[in-house]
Motif scaffolding. Structure first.
Motif: not given
Length: 308
Positions: A251, A255, A286
């Motif tokens: 990741s 986010l 991700i």
């Protein structure tokens, strides 16, 4: 030699050897140390962290002596890697995490659910989320378990992986402004002339990174500025990578965004989620299972400085 004190007026350093040193410009790269939650029992025999080679030697001795039940306080990236290593040495492992979600800094709720399903079937591994540690229980000076707000966990070995704290004590005693870390500007200059800070000990624009990639970048910037240049440190989309229990994840970036796109193949065990801002620019990603796009996507993420 260990640095004991800094006299910013005379530009003198004092070491435990007793031999002083003088500086024209000084870079503080004092690093960080493992954080131990302030609960009773952290000083018991059998409570450890893993950061230095000496810690590894001590841990190996414990495992060789026949430890079979281990608790890991902290379910972050390093905590999960540690749990896998303990499982491979034959321990039954309980991971205790204060957050209600798996890897909250590295996954969003949807991705955390996907990864958790993959981890749920691992034998001798227990994951407990949203748990508050009340104390490490002991008997005859040795750890025998962890007492939680909602129960107990038996353990002969308690590993603490609850993050790090910057080593700021010497700097603070010298009157150098400190917060969570040694406060530095974008060029890594502290509040005292001719003194710079970089790496885990530094706090730049309110952020303390505790990441290898950030520390390496800061070191390069600090070196140039010590030589008289004026180069700012620019934060990047520092990635998180993890490969444990047969699960690979990556990741980077922010986010959350104005919108996201999710692609999932349950049969292949892959998950992909991209996050965009309101200008349709990629700001985070991700990946689970298939990481072949990781480097490409990371390079496409809009840097923090360019976001609105």
């Amino acid at each position: 030699r260990t640095l004991c004190a800094i006299d910013t007026k005379t530009k003198t350093l004092t070491f435990d050897s007793g031999v002083p040193a003088h500086y024209d410009r000084l870079l503080l790269a004092t690093g960080s140390h493992c954080f131990y939650p302030p609960v009773p029992g952290m000083d018991l025999d059998g409570v450890m962290s893993l950061r230095e080679y000496a810690d590894l030697q001590k841990l190996r001795a414990r495992l060789d002596a026949g430890v079979k039940r281990a608790a890991v306080i902290g379910g972050g990236l390093l905590g999960l890697e540690l749990a896998q290593s303990l499982l491979e040495r034959g321990c039954a492992v309980t991971v205790i995490e204060g957050s209600p979600l798996l890897l909250p800094r590295n996954l969003d709720e949807e991705a955390a659910g996907v990864v958790l399903k993959r981890l749920a079937g691992i034998g001798n591994l227990t994951l407990r989320f949203g748990c508050s540690v009340k104390e490490v229980a002991g008997k005859d000076g040795r750890a025998v378990g962890v007492t939680l707000a909602d129960g107990t966990c038996e353990a002969d070995l308690v590993m603490v992986s609850a993050g790090v704290r910057a080593n700021i004590e010497v700097a603070a005693a010298a009157g150098i402004p400190c917060n969570r870390g040694i406060v530095a500007d974008s060029c890594l200059r502290t509040g005292v002339a001719e003194i710079y800070a970089a790496g885990d000990c530094a706090e730049v624009a309110g952020a303390s990174y505790g990441l290898y990639d950030a520390a390496r970048s800061m070191g390069s910037v600090a070196a140039r500025n010590l030589l008289g240049e004026e180069q700012p440190f620019v934060s990047q989309a520092y990635p998180a990578r993890l490969s444990v229990f047969g699960v690979k994840l990556f990741s980077a970036g922010k986010l959350a965004g104005a919108r996201s796109e999710t692609t999932q193949d349950a049969a292949a065990g892959t998950f992909r989620k991209l996050f965009y801002d309101d200008s349709n620019r990629l700001i985070g990603c991700i990946l689970v299972g298939d990481l072949r796009e990781a480097v490409k996507l990371q390079s496409q993420i809009i840097p923090v400085r360019e976001r609105a």
